[in-house]
Design a protein around this motif. Sequence first.
Motif, short mmCIF file in Angstrom:
data_model
loop_
_atom_site.label_atom_id
_atom_site.label_comp_id
_atom_site.label_asym_id
_atom_site.label_seq_id
_atom_site.Cartn_x
_atom_site.Cartn_y
_atom_site.Cartn_z
N GLY A 13 -46.23 -46.64 47.66
CA GLY A 13 -45.50 -45.41 47.92
C GLY A 13 -46.41 -44.29 48.36
N GLU A 14 -47.57 -44.17 47.72
CA GLU A 14 -48.51 -43.12 48.08
C GLU A 14 -49.05 -43.35 49.49
OE1 GLU A 14 -49.97 -39.60 47.88
OE2 GLU A 14 -48.73 -40.40 46.28
N GLN A 15 -49.30 -44.61 49.84
CA GLN A 15 -49.75 -44.92 51.21
C GLN A 15 -48.69 -44.50 52.24
OE1 GLN A 15 -50.52 -49.12 51.04
NE2 GLN A 15 -52.48 -48.88 49.99
N ALA A 16 -47.42 -44.73 51.91
CA ALA A 16 -46.34 -44.35 52.82
C ALA A 16 -46.26 -42.83 52.95
CB ALA A 16 -45.00 -44.92 52.34
N LYS A 17 -46.42 -42.12 51.82
CA LYS A 17 -46.38 -40.65 51.87
C LYS A 17 -47.53 -40.11 52.71
CE LYS A 17 -44.09 -39.95 47.43
NZ LYS A 17 -44.25 -39.43 46.07
N VAL A 18 -48.71 -40.70 52.57
CA VAL A 18 -49.87 -40.28 53.36
C VAL A 18 -49.58 -40.50 54.84
CG1 VAL A 18 -52.29 -40.84 53.91
CG2 VAL A 18 -51.58 -40.54 51.53
N ALA A 19 -48.98 -41.62 55.18
CA ALA A 19 -48.65 -41.91 56.58
C ALA A 19 -47.67 -40.86 57.12
CB ALA A 19 -48.06 -43.31 56.71
N VAL A 20 -46.66 -40.50 56.31
CA VAL A 20 -45.68 -39.49 56.73
C VAL A 20 -46.39 -38.14 56.93
CG1 VAL A 20 -43.71 -38.12 55.93
CG2 VAL A 20 -43.64 -40.61 55.78
N ARG A 21 -47.30 -37.81 56.02
CA ARG A 21 -48.02 -36.54 56.14
C ARG A 21 -48.92 -36.52 57.38
NH1 ARG A 21 -49.34 -37.30 50.27
NH2 ARG A 21 -47.51 -36.52 49.21
#
Length: 185
Positions: free
Chosen positions: A121-129
Amino acid sequence: MAEFDFEDIKRRMDGAIASLKSDLAGLRTGRASPNLLDPITVDAYGSAMPINQVANISVPEPRLVTVSVWDKQMVGKVERAIRESNLGLNPVTDGTTLRIPLPELNEQRRKELVKVAHQYGEQAKVAVRHVRRDGMDLLKKLEKDGDISQDDSRQMSDRVQKMTDESVSEIDKTLSAKESEIMQV
């Protein structure tokens, strides 16, 4: 007004969410799933290949995954890849077929899987950011070059931020659902 593609920003953010859902599908929840073996790669024919490109994966029972290897010389390599995959699986070889019984998940293992889900989930949030940052940088450049006004830039920035917030919210909902699925006994 200059070109700023909101559709591209949305598509890239949706791609991060789709990647997260794919990663989460590979996490074990106590039921067998063919997606469980998706992260495994096999050293086949001189290169690392996904396991589904050297074998057929099926789920004949709720707690059993079978892997039918197409090339009998690859059986040992597939078995080794599954054992070394950190998924806690122990395949049993039967000719060119590997039977992988899924043991009952204990509470400690469930908590470890939840931690892994949160990492995804954190990897996905970083990608979105990162997508957000790219969009904001482009808006600043367009404003600096005089292609858009300061007001337009602010409105467009707010729209990109809203898209980011919606994507992060969807990631959180997806993670929450997966966490409750993993912790369900």
